[in-house]
Design a protein around this motif. Sequence first.
Motif, PDB file in Angstrom:
ATOM      1  N   LEU A 100      52.387  47.839  26.239  1.00 28.57           N
ATOM      2  CA  LEU A 100      53.363  48.432  25.329  1.00 28.57           C
ATOM      3  C   LEU A 100      53.253  49.951  25.342  1.00 28.57           C
ATOM      4  N   LYS A 101      54.359  50.621  25.606  1.00 25.64           N
ATOM      5  CA  LYS A 101      54.442  52.086  25.497  1.00 25.64           C
ATOM      6  C   LYS A 101      53.387  52.825  26.314  1.00 25.64           C
ATOM      7  N   ASN A 102      53.170  52.405  27.535  1.00 25.51           N
ATOM      8  CA  ASN A 102      52.306  53.179  28.413  1.00 25.51           C
ATOM      9  C   ASN A 102      53.168  53.993  29.357  1.00 25.51           C
ATOM     10  N   THR A 103      52.637  55.146  29.776  1.00 29.37           N
ATOM     11  CA  THR A 103      53.397  55.883  30.788  1.00 29.37           C
ATOM     12  C   THR A 103      53.578  55.004  32.013  1.00 29.37           C
ATOM     13  N   ILE A 104      52.472  54.379  32.455  1.00 32.08           N
ATOM     14  CA  ILE A 104      52.578  53.387  33.514  1.00 32.08           C
ATOM     15  C   ILE A 104      51.880  52.115  33.043  1.00 32.08           C
ATOM     16  N   GLY A 105      52.584  51.005  33.051  1.00 32.41           N
ATOM     17  CA  GLY A 105      51.975  49.740  32.600  1.00 32.41           C
ATOM     18  C   GLY A 105      50.832  49.340  33.511  1.00 32.41           C
ATOM     19  N   ILE A 106      51.154  49.039  34.759  1.00 30.25           N
ATOM     20  CA  ILE A 106      50.117  48.714  35.739  1.00 30.25           C
ATOM     21  C   ILE A 106      50.347  49.566  36.976  1.00 30.25           C
ATOM     22  N   TYR A 107      49.286  50.211  37.410  1.00 32.84           N
ATOM     23  CA  TYR A 107      49.346  50.917  38.674  1.00 32.84           C
ATOM     24  C   TYR A 107      48.396  50.202  39.611  1.00 32.84           C
ATOM     25  N   MET A 108      48.848  49.763  40.773  1.00 28.86           N
ATOM     26  CA  MET A 108      47.900  49.073  41.637  1.00 28.86           C
ATOM     27  C   MET A 108      47.990  49.530  43.074  1.00 28.86           C
ATOM     28  N   GLU A 109      46.816  49.704  43.653  1.00 28.10           N
ATOM     29  CA  GLU A 109      46.773  50.020  45.079  1.00 28.10           C
ATOM     30  C   GLU A 109      45.622  49.273  45.733  1.00 28.10           C
ATOM     31  N   GLY A 110      45.807  48.905  46.956  1.00 29.17           N
ATOM     32  CA  GLY A 110      44.780  48.206  47.731  1.00 29.17           C
ATOM     33  C   GLY A 110      44.354  46.891  47.108  1.00 29.17           C
ATOM     34  N   SER A 111      45.212  46.307  46.295  1.00 34.00           N
ATOM     35  CA  SER A 111      44.827  45.079  45.612  1.00 34.00           C
ATOM     36  C   SER A 111      45.589  43.893  46.188  1.00 34.00           C
ATOM     37  N   SER A 112      44.915  42.765  46.206  1.00 35.34           N
ATOM     38  CA  SER A 112      45.610  41.607  46.760  1.00 35.34           C
ATOM     39  C   SER A 112      45.230  40.319  46.040  1.00 35.34           C
ATOM     40  N   ARG A 113      46.092  39.357  46.234  1.00 35.42           N
ATOM     41  CA  ARG A 113      45.899  38.019  45.676  1.00 35.42           C
ATOM     42  C   ARG A 113      45.609  38.047  44.167  1.00 35.42           C
ATOM     43  N   ILE A 114      46.401  38.797  43.462  1.00 34.63           N
ATOM     44  CA  ILE A 114      46.288  38.787  41.998  1.00 34.63           C
ATOM     45  C   ILE A 114      47.534  38.083  41.450  1.00 34.63           C
ATOM     46  N   ASP A 115      47.315  37.190  40.521  1.00 35.93           N
ATOM     47  CA  ASP A 115      48.441  36.533  39.864  1.00 35.93           C
ATOM     48  C   ASP A 115      48.727  37.218  38.534  1.00 35.93           C
ATOM     49  N   PHE A 116      49.952  37.649  38.370  1.00 37.37           N
ATOM     50  CA  PHE A 116      50.372  38.231  37.091  1.00 37.37           C
ATOM     51  C   PHE A 116      51.351  37.266  36.444  1.00 37.37           C
ATOM     52  N   GLU A 117      50.945  36.672  35.356  1.00 41.56           N
ATOM     53  CA  GLU A 117      51.826  35.694  34.732  1.00 41.56           C
ATOM     54  C   GLU A 117      51.915  35.913  33.221  1.00 41.56           C
ATOM     55  N   GLU A 118      53.074  35.644  32.711  1.00 39.27           N
ATOM     56  CA  GLU A 118      53.291  35.651  31.263  1.00 39.27           C
ATOM     57  C   GLU A 118      52.888  36.948  30.583  1.00 39.27           C
TER      58      GLU A 118
END
Lengths: 247, 255, 412
Positions: free
Chosen positions: C271-289
């Motif tokens: 909520l109200k972040n400049t950037i919610g998620i920043y990701m680099e070099g990441s793999s096989r992550i499940d983002f759900e709900e």
Amino acid sequence: MISVKHISKKFGKLEVLKDFSLEFELGNSYAIMGPNGSGKTTLIKTVLGMVIPDQGEILVKGVSVKGNHQYRSLIGYMPQIGRYPANMKIGQLFSMMKDMRPEIKVYDTELVEQFELEGMKDKALGTLSGGTRQKVSAALAFLFNPDILILDEPTAGLDPIAVEILKKKIKKEREEGKLILITSHILSDLEELTNRAIYLFEGEVFFADTIESLKEITDEDRFSPAIARLMQWTLKKNTAKKSMSHV
Amino acid sequence: MFKLLKYALYDIVKSRFALLYTLFMVLVAISIYQVSDDLGKVSLSLMNIMIMIVPLIAAVFATTHFFNNLEFIELMLAQPVKRIHVFLSQLLAVILMLSLALIVGFGLPMVLWGADSSLITLLVVGVVLSAVFAGFAFLASVYTRDKAKAIGISLSLWIYFSLVYDGLVLYIIYSFADYPLEKATLALMMLNPVDLGRVLMLMQLDISALMGYTGAFFQEFFSEFMGVTLAGGMLLLWVLLPAMLAMMKFKKRDF
Amino acid sequence: MKNLTKLTLFLLFCCSSLVLNAGQIRIKAGESIQKAVDRAVSGDTVILESGNYPESGIIIRKSISLIGENYPVLDGQGKGNVILVAGKNILIEGLKIINTGKSNMDDSAGIKFFDSEDCIIRNNILEETFFGLHFSNSKRLSILDNKINATSEREFEVGNGIHLWKCSHSVIANNQVSGHRDGIYLEFVTDTQAKENLIERNMRYGLHFMFAHDNSYIRNTFRQNGAGVAVMYTKNVLMQENRFEENWGASAYGILLKDISDSKVIGNIFLKNTIGIYMEGSSRIDFEENTFNENGWALKLMASCDQNLFQANNFTNNTFDISTNGSLVLNTLTENYWDKYEGYDLDRDSIGDVPFRPINLYSVIVEKIPASVILWRSFMVNLLDKMEKILPTLTPEDMMDESPKMKPYDFS
């Protein structure tokens, strides 16, 4: 009463009034004539302050009209075509005009009564016919019993009965010693209503004197032919101008 | 002055346009409220109306009104009243009518379904932009004698401020991308009332994004007293400047 | 709650007394804690009556309980560590520890543990400590209900709130940490759970971990930390039902994921972040709900990420939903709700019939020239965006959700 002193006015390249001077005296009624575009309306509008002259000045009762607005309470003006806010009612228009001259408490409602405007006071101005609107304009011009009346084509669009009422009123005011300026294309009206003739041509005063002297100069017995003669002379304007123009 | 305003306002409020415009605003507001699930989204949808449609309507209506009322203005000028007062009463009547339509049109649904600070800001922005563009329209009207020409000029001003100007700014930003541009862009925003109104809305709707990168600079600027004063001052100037110019011309204009 | 604490205390006390036949040592303000600790034998309880104990460098090396009554104040007076622990089965509870040294040289801490096991640190208050609780090379720690607060102005003037280095099988729950450099810092920490902590207004990161595999983070709140949460070089992480709020700034993130793999991010709120998620070099992550609401950018997904799945998340009221830096798309977006979706659902299966492209052209421009953000939502930018939606030129064509939801999910 009104002194027009050396005014000139250009609309773009067109010189509408050229170093123009005239005097209007109380107790007289002036017929302002001239072909289309000769400067009649511009003259009236400079007197009313709606057109601002490039040079020269206009004095009303000895006071310059420039930047002044109070002098206009001395003037009753009937425009050529009176258009009013469409949603305003006649009654409201009258009370608004009265509002603008709070110092005047006595109203001349003769025309209001004779034109039977009282009964129409709840009518919206947008719904009125051209003739009725002229009646409203006329009634307004006379309402405040002003010293000066400026009537631009007063009889145009009015029915014969209304024309007679208006003419009677104009004569009456003239007899009471008011200063009246009338422009019209109906020469018979002018002859009937005025005692002074002003003939404008290309922004200059070609003739300005009593109607008698107009007839004398033109050697005509009647008004219309005299004016016709003037018109002929304007064609030879350059030669005639100097001998004819009065200031 | 107030008498003149009273009658000018009376006439304009009773016109069919005032009614239609208010009705249009009510319908727009209601439909947006119905479709959107939260107030944030309502603000977003209303924002485009406020910064695009409202100035457009203000510009066109004010021009048309001026010319439709020309004879009445002439009649007034023949009366013992000041020219400035005639002018101001006409302009104020237009501004008041447009504002009233907005406030009623949007205010009613707001009262019914709630509002937040961004919606209130939006309403203020709408009112200010109406005033600005009514001023522009009067300016165009006093400088021309032709209604079509005046409407053309008003529309051009509207297109310039809501589209062309931003294109130029983007072009400048693109051309000088290697330089620090924050202050320059901020100054450029000040020179366009539509942008100013929009940026004030951004401060409410996109605060999170504005906090990032150089956006924080903008956010800081607009959250400081100086910044808000400057932005408000500039908006006021944008209301006053066209109106003043138009009034000066009106004083000297021939009718 | 208080009763429960008392009850557990009592039970603990009973147990230890049964097994070890433990004794009790009470001391008053003015007496030396170190002396009391020295006198105690394993299994004893040292009780501190309320009052002021100006003492630092207290060393505990035996299995005792150190319990404060009404939060006795252990004032380190700005000298080094207040308590140093190396041992097993040690309980520290109910203390108020203030004013450690402020030196980076020895990492001064309120309580510092070395090579310890099965320790409980519970219900303590730490104020103006350089590091709050500092653990290294320890196992099976319970860090519960502590309030750790510092008020330094600058980042280098303060250490981390809860700092674990080379620890495992621990629980960090119900703590409040504010005003430190990092709220919770974990390095080489495994099989550990952090839950229901409130971590706010720390200078740098709310949560910061590196090489901390097989950990889970549940129902924590990370709010207004200088740069949000940053996690790096880690496998098998579970992040569930956390809140990441109001992390504002040029480099502030709800979460920064760098080289994270094989993890799950489920049911969190950004909520109200400049950037919610920043990701680099990441793999096989499940983002759900997850719920992304009112962020500047909900997601910045760098091209170095692959095989990540974003399924059934809500994206609402974000300025920009997704931005990326390349044209290659190796991640999957599916069945998310996007409030910017303008498609239709003729077959009424509550899935939009046309795909949604979450990358806005203008976000690409803003990425290149940050100052251009000021033109956002102008008519011209809207036009550009509409054109881009029809004919993608600058934005990656494949970045899309083939089956966008028509209505937001209700995760509550």
